[in-house]
Write a protein that holds these residues in place. Structure first.
Motif, PDB file in Angstrom:
ATOM      1  N   GLY A  90     -22.644   8.021  -3.921  1.00 20.59           N
ATOM      2  CA  GLY A  90     -23.200   7.052  -3.207  1.00 20.59           C
ATOM      3  C   GLY A  90     -21.877   6.131  -2.437  1.00 20.59           C
ATOM      4  O   GLY A  90     -21.857   5.748  -1.244  1.00 20.59           O
ATOM      5  N   TRP A 115     -22.744   8.239   1.087  1.00 21.41           N
ATOM      6  CA  TRP A 115     -23.268   8.359   1.284  1.00 21.41           C
ATOM      7  C   TRP A 115     -22.872   6.447   2.628  1.00 21.41           C
ATOM      8  O   TRP A 115     -22.866   6.811   3.537  1.00 21.41           O
ATOM      9  CB  TRP A 115     -24.887   7.179   0.781  1.00 21.41           C
ATOM     10  N   GLU A 116     -22.268   5.856   1.047  1.00 20.13           N
ATOM     11  CA  GLU A 116     -21.967   4.809   2.334  1.00 20.13           C
ATOM     12  C   GLU A 116     -20.755   5.232   3.470  1.00 20.13           C
ATOM     13  O   GLU A 116     -20.838   3.972   4.736  1.00 20.13           O
ATOM     14  CB  GLU A 116     -20.665   4.001   1.604  1.00 20.13           C
TER      15      GLU A 116
END
Lengths: 232, 226
Positions: free
Chosen positions: A12, A15-16
């Motif tokens: 995550g 991706w952030e």
């Protein structure tokens, strides 16, 4: 243990920050291509010096190769970034500065020119002497001989064999992050400081470089294999 | 010359202390890399069940940049495995891990270059596989890959300049510390660069001489990576 493992697998964070990380990776590639251009150009020059007829020029070529081939990448980057501008400034009697990107490209280019010079030189020496004699008997001068007969063969023969040097150069581009060039590694360190989550970020960065080097390396080797089959 | 005295000669104790740390890091990781490389190589060649794992590890160690590996070992391993717990240990581990990948491939090439007939001859006189490896294969492999092993040591020395990033107080760390205090980088950084280049030059010359000698005395072709 299982908590840390779960955190590593948590992409995550990656991706952030995908935008800034991708921009960093682009910087890696820019440094790579810039340094590769410098290294090939300077390396060819040094190789030509090393096969020159004049002893002084040969010595200059040898010194160049021995200095840069034996210089650690990081030491050279720091030297070019902090010392070279001062020396040039003193020579020109002005203030002279190199931005980190230029320093990184120049330093890596110089270091890897030492490796390329040796590769080029072996290639030049591998050209059969019959080709040179044939060229001379047709009345070609030394310069023309070099450009028309020797170098085309050298480039075809040596570029495939330079793949390992290119791969080392790409891996070395990560070091420019230490003089604050915003490459992938620099951005990863910055995000880590901000988010305090080193596990997924550093693991992710390692995997990204691993994937690039593995894929690009095998692809280039496959192409080189074909190319070599064609010329020999 | 005055600047050289003040910035380099007068700081010789700090620089020598740094040099000592550099040498310690290099020697420890070199020894660990030779052992680790041999283990990885043997796992890859002879232990079928773990072969894919060994291949992935070797490729991963070889393909990741040393700076990335250094930071990865330093920040991620302690949380994953609870080790290494000092910066010094992390530095040695990262350098050893990278070189063990390269050495594993060097050893593999060396083992594969040994004619099959030698092994068959050893078995036929009743030597066990382990004894054959120790008496017949290993000595030849170590001899034929000696130049590559020495070359790998120069790679370790080059990479060791980066351990200053995780605050291991090596030569590079000390010289940058002096730069930060004195704000005069020319002499100290040039001297540091010259020390590294001179040291690596001597080591690689030794490797080249050894390779020539091996070729002349035993007819062993050197496969020095470019």
């Amino acid at each position: 243990m299982s908590d840390s493992l779960r955190e590593i697998l948590d992409i995550g964070v990656f991706w952030e920050f995908r935008n800034i990380l991708l921009r960093g990776l682009l910087v890696n590639f820019l440094v790579f291509f810039g340094a590769a251009a410098v290294a090939l150009g300077v390396g060819l020059g040094a190789a030509l010096l090393r096969v020159s007829r004049f002893r002084v020029l040969r010595a200059v070529g040898t010194v160049h190769v021995e200095i840069f081939r034996n210089a650690p990448d990081y030491v050279m980057i720091v030297w070019v970034h902090f010392v070279l501008p001062l020396l040039i400034g003193t020579l020109l009697h002005t203030r002279f500065e190199l931005n980190p990107f230029a320093s990184g490209v120049l330093a890596l280019g110089l270091v890897y020119s030492g490796y390329f010079a040796e590769t080029f030189r072996t290639g030049i020496e591998a050209v059969p002497s019959g080709h040179l004699e044939a060229g001379r008997s047709l009345g070609m001068g030394e310069t023309l001989l070099m450009w028309r007969i020797v170098l085309p063969q050298v480039v075809r023969r040596m570029l495939p064999e330079s793949i390992n040097i290119f791969i080392s150069l790409f891996k070395a581009t990560t070091i420019v992050s230490l003089i604050a060039v915003p490459d992938l590694m620099y951005n990863v360190s910055m995000i880590t400081q901000q988010e305090m989550r080193p596990l997924p970020l550093y693991t992710g960065a390692a995997l990204v470089y691993f994937a690039i080097v593995l894929v690009a390396g095998s692809a280039l080797r496959a192409v080189a294999e074909r190319w070599r089959a064609k010329i020999t | 010359m005055n600047n050289w005295d003040r910035l380099v000669w007068n700081q010789r104790e700090a620089l020598l202390a740094g040099l000592q740390v550099t040498i310690e890091v290099c020697l420890i990781s070199f020894a660990a890399a030779i052992v680790g490389g041999m283990v990885l190589c043997l796992l890859r060649m002879y232990v079928k069940p773990v072969r894919p794992i060994a291949i992935v590890l070797i490729e991963f160690f070889r393909a990741t940049p040393i700076l990335v590996q250094l930071l990865w070992v330093n920040y991620v391993w302690p949380e994953l495995f609870g080790w290494p717990n000092t910066f010094f240990a992390a530095a040695c581990t990262a350098l050893a891990v990278q070189s063990s990948g390269y050495l594993a491939e060097t050893f593999r090439a060396g083992i594969e270059a040994i004619p099959k007939g030698q092994r068959e001859a050893a078995y036929s006189v009743g030597m066990s596989p382990a004894l054959t490896f120790r008496r017949i294969v290993l000595p030849q492999v170590l001899l034929s890959s000696a130049p590559s092993i020495i070359n790998q040591f120069t790679v370790i020395v080059k990479s060791s300049t980066l351990v200053s990033v995780i605050t291991v107080q090596d030569l590079m760390f000390q010289s940058q510390k002096i730069v930060n205090i004195a704000y005069e980088p020319i002499e100290i950084l040039t001297a540091t660069a010259a020390m590294y280049i001179g040291f690596i030059f001597i080591v690689s010359m030794a490797g080249k001489l050894l390779a020539d000698r091996l070729r002349r005395s035993y007819g062993i072709g050197s496969r020095l990576p470019t």
